[in-house]
Write a protein that holds these residues in place. Structure first.
Motif, PDB file in Angstrom:
ATOM      1  N   GLY A   1     -33.998 -33.024  28.271  1.00 33.05           N
ATOM      2  CA  GLY A   1     -35.063 -32.475  28.888  1.00 33.05           C
ATOM      3  C   GLY A   1     -35.177 -33.183  29.939  1.00 33.05           C
ATOM      4  N   ILE A   2     -33.779 -34.983  30.249  1.00 33.54           N
ATOM      5  CA  ILE A   2     -34.008 -35.578  31.450  1.00 33.54           C
ATOM      6  C   ILE A   2     -32.609 -35.582  32.309  1.00 33.54           C
ATOM      7  CG2 ILE A   2     -32.681 -38.209  31.343  1.00 33.54           C
ATOM      8  CD1 ILE A   2     -34.825 -38.770  28.767  1.00 33.54           C
ATOM      9  N   ILE A   3     -33.205 -35.665  33.633  1.00 33.43           N
ATOM     10  CA  ILE A   3     -31.586 -36.119  33.962  1.00 33.43           C
ATOM     11  C   ILE A   3     -31.761 -37.182  34.651  1.00 33.43           C
ATOM     12  CG2 ILE A   3     -31.777 -35.072  36.725  1.00 33.43           C
ATOM     13  CD1 ILE A   3     -33.463 -32.824  36.895  1.00 33.43           C
ATOM     14  N   VAL A   4     -30.682 -37.284  35.226  1.00 28.64           N
ATOM     15  CA  VAL A   4     -30.351 -38.731  35.077  1.00 28.64           C
ATOM     16  C   VAL A   4     -29.784 -38.561  37.012  1.00 28.64           C
ATOM     17  CG1 VAL A   4     -28.575 -40.519  35.194  1.00 28.64           C
ATOM     18  CG2 VAL A   4     -29.408 -39.463  33.754  1.00 28.64           C
TER      19      VAL A   4
ATOM     20  N   HIS B   1     -29.485 -46.340  38.421  1.00 27.93           N
ATOM     21  CA  HIS B   1     -29.656 -45.071  37.807  1.00 27.93           C
ATOM     22  C   HIS B   1     -30.891 -44.773  36.928  1.00 27.93           C
ATOM     23  CE1 HIS B   1     -24.633 -45.613  36.866  1.00 27.93           C
ATOM     24  NE2 HIS B   1     -25.758 -46.394  37.114  1.00 27.93           N
ATOM     25  N   LEU B   2     -31.510 -44.258  37.519  1.00 34.10           N
ATOM     26  CA  LEU B   2     -32.349 -43.861  37.886  1.00 34.10           C
ATOM     27  C   LEU B   2     -32.987 -41.582  36.201  1.00 34.10           C
ATOM     28  CD1 LEU B   2     -34.049 -42.988  40.745  1.00 34.10           C
ATOM     29  CD2 LEU B   2     -33.734 -45.221  39.845  1.00 34.10           C
ATOM     30  N   ILE B   3     -33.613 -42.809  35.709  1.00 32.73           N
ATOM     31  CA  ILE B   3     -33.101 -41.823  33.773  1.00 32.73           C
ATOM     32  C   ILE B   3     -34.424 -41.026  34.069  1.00 32.73           C
ATOM     33  CG2 ILE B   3     -33.887 -41.180  31.801  1.00 32.73           C
ATOM     34  CD1 ILE B   3     -32.303 -44.124  32.020  1.00 32.73           C
ATOM     35  N   ILE B   4     -35.272 -39.976  34.670  1.00 38.47           N
ATOM     36  CA  ILE B   4     -36.415 -38.942  35.147  1.00 38.47           C
ATOM     37  C   ILE B   4     -36.571 -38.425  34.342  1.00 38.47           C
ATOM     38  CG2 ILE B   4     -36.661 -37.267  37.232  1.00 38.47           C
ATOM     39  CD1 ILE B   4     -34.911 -38.334  38.738  1.00 38.47           C
TER      40      ILE B   4
ATOM     41  N   HIS C   1     -25.829 -44.248  28.373  1.00 37.94           N
ATOM     42  CA  HIS C   1     -26.896 -45.293  28.680  1.00 37.94           C
ATOM     43  C   HIS C   1     -25.478 -46.718  28.088  1.00 37.94           C
ATOM     44  CE1 HIS C   1     -29.822 -48.322  28.019  1.00 37.94           C
ATOM     45  NE2 HIS C   1     -29.183 -47.611  26.394  1.00 37.94           N
ATOM     46  N   THR C   2     -25.549 -45.938  26.593  1.00 36.23           N
ATOM     47  CA  THR C   2     -24.150 -47.189  26.283  1.00 36.23           C
ATOM     48  C   THR C   2     -23.524 -47.583  27.397  1.00 36.23           C
ATOM     49  OG1 THR C   2     -24.805 -46.493  23.810  1.00 36.23           O
ATOM     50  CG2 THR C   2     -22.913 -47.278  23.804  1.00 36.23           C
ATOM     51  N   SER C   3     -22.855 -46.682  27.726  1.00 37.93           N
ATOM     52  CA  SER C   3     -21.591 -46.902  28.210  1.00 37.93           C
ATOM     53  C   SER C   3     -21.600 -47.672  29.852  1.00 37.93           C
ATOM     54  CB  SER C   3     -20.523 -45.666  28.963  1.00 37.93           C
ATOM     55  OG  SER C   3     -19.527 -45.748  29.441  1.00 37.93           O
ATOM     56  N   LEU C   4     -22.597 -47.582  30.665  1.00 42.58           N
ATOM     57  CA  LEU C   4     -23.707 -47.927  31.183  1.00 42.58           C
ATOM     58  C   LEU C   4     -23.872 -49.776  30.831  1.00 42.58           C
ATOM     59  CD1 LEU C   4     -24.225 -47.903  34.614  1.00 42.58           C
ATOM     60  CD2 LEU C   4     -26.682 -47.207  33.382  1.00 42.58           C
TER      61      LEU C   4
ATOM     62  N   GLU D   1     -31.551 -49.252  36.000  1.00 40.70           N
ATOM     63  CA  GLU D   1     -31.139 -48.727  35.313  1.00 40.70           C
ATOM     64  C   GLU D   1     -32.784 -48.520  34.423  1.00 40.70           C
ATOM     65  OE1 GLU D   1     -29.420 -46.199  31.340  1.00 40.70           O
ATOM     66  OE2 GLU D   1     -30.406 -48.493  30.999  1.00 40.70           O
ATOM     67  N   THR D   2     -33.278 -47.740  35.106  1.00 40.74           N
ATOM     68  CA  THR D   2     -34.766 -47.441  34.422  1.00 40.74           C
ATOM     69  C   THR D   2     -35.239 -45.515  34.775  1.00 40.74           C
ATOM     70  OG1 THR D   2     -36.761 -48.319  35.614  1.00 40.74           O
ATOM     71  CG2 THR D   2     -35.635 -47.046  36.988  1.00 40.74           C
ATOM     72  N   GLN D   3     -36.236 -46.294  33.747  1.00 39.18           N
ATOM     73  CA  GLN D   3     -36.986 -44.751  33.393  1.00 39.18           C
ATOM     74  C   GLN D   3     -37.825 -44.510  34.459  1.00 39.18           C
ATOM     75  OE1 GLN D   3     -36.801 -42.563  29.440  1.00 39.18           O
ATOM     76  NE2 GLN D   3     -36.583 -45.122  28.236  1.00 39.18           N
ATOM     77  N   ILE D   4     -38.448 -43.202  34.709  1.00 34.83           N
ATOM     78  CA  ILE D   4     -39.108 -43.022  35.884  1.00 34.83           C
ATOM     79  C   ILE D   4     -39.732 -41.339  35.315  1.00 34.83           C
ATOM     80  CG2 ILE D   4     -37.369 -42.269  37.438  1.00 34.83           C
ATOM     81  CD1 ILE D   4     -38.760 -43.589  39.243  1.00 34.83           C
ATOM     82  N   SER D   5     -40.923 -41.406  35.871  1.00 32.02           N
ATOM     83  CA  SER D   5     -41.650 -39.804  35.917  1.00 32.02           C
ATOM     84  C   SER D   5     -40.751 -39.107  36.919  1.00 32.02           C
ATOM     85  CB  SER D   5     -42.951 -40.544  36.185  1.00 32.02           C
ATOM     86  OG  SER D   5     -43.890 -40.441  36.855  1.00 32.02           O
TER      87      SER D   5
END
Length: 198
Positions: free
Chosen positions: A188-191, A156-159, A44-47, A7-11
């Motif tokens: 505004g995020i897409i996972v 799980h890409l948190i875009i 996020h919490t469930s994952l 799981e990571t946040q990404i641009s």
């Protein structure tokens, strides 16, 4: 066989940090103001609660990953309490060639195991013998190594809705993935959830 989950946040252009490692551009920068919408918070919490162990880099250990989430888990009124409490109580594995348990790290070595042999062998062994799935929160170097070695089973890409132009990428070679789903959120995020193609 257990899974290794990233799981990571990404641009939107594929970077997990700017050139200097900065993450101030993220909608939520892991701080106390958890300004993701409720549905993304729940995702996020469930994952995180679906795994039993966490894999981190030596840099994250030294920067205070353990201490930070232990501190957050001290306050049941904190909106991040549910997942931070799970982080605090989960077994951690630190990938390092230099750290030992004699090295002082913020939060200490309780419930933390060092992996310093062959990365592929260590992860394969964890997948075979660990009691449950493992999530990786690592820097670009560790995550890229795991991707290049085909060790990650789910992404799980948190875009975040921003293009950096340049920064620290995690994909450095052709990587074929199978889309599971793509979920837009109000903030505004897409996972994008992918599995590794076999």
């Amino acid at each position: 066989m257990n899974k290794l989950i990233l799981e990571t946040q990404i641009s939107i252009d594929g970077y997990i940090a700017d050139e200097n490692g900065g993450t101030g551009w993220m909608v939520w920068n892991w701080g106390s103001d958890w300004n993701w919408d409720k549905d993304l918070q729940a995702y996020h919490t469930s994952l995180h609660k679906s795994v039993t162990s966490i894999l981190i880099s030596s840099q994250m250990a030294q920067e205070g990953f353990n201490a930070h989430w232990k501190q957050v888990a001290q306050d049941p009124t904190d909106t991040r309490f549910e997942f931070s409490n799970h982080i605090a109580n989960s077994k951690k594995f630190v990938v390092t060639r230099t750290l030992t348990t004699e090295t002082e790290i913020p939060g200490g070595w309780q419930n933390v195991t060092i992996l310093k042999d062959n990365l592929e062998d260590d992860i394969s062994n964890l997948k075979s013998h660990n009691n449950g799935n493992i999530i990786v929160y690592g820097g670009a170097t560790l995550v890229s190594s795991l991707i290049n070695s085909n060790l990650i089973d789910e992404f799980h890409l948190i875009i975040n809705p921003i293009a950096l132009g340049q920064g620290l990428p995690i994909f450095k070679k052709l990587t074929n993935l199978k889309m599971v789903n793509s979920i837009p959120f109000e903030c505004g995020i897409i996972v994008n959830h992918y599995k590794t193609e076999i």
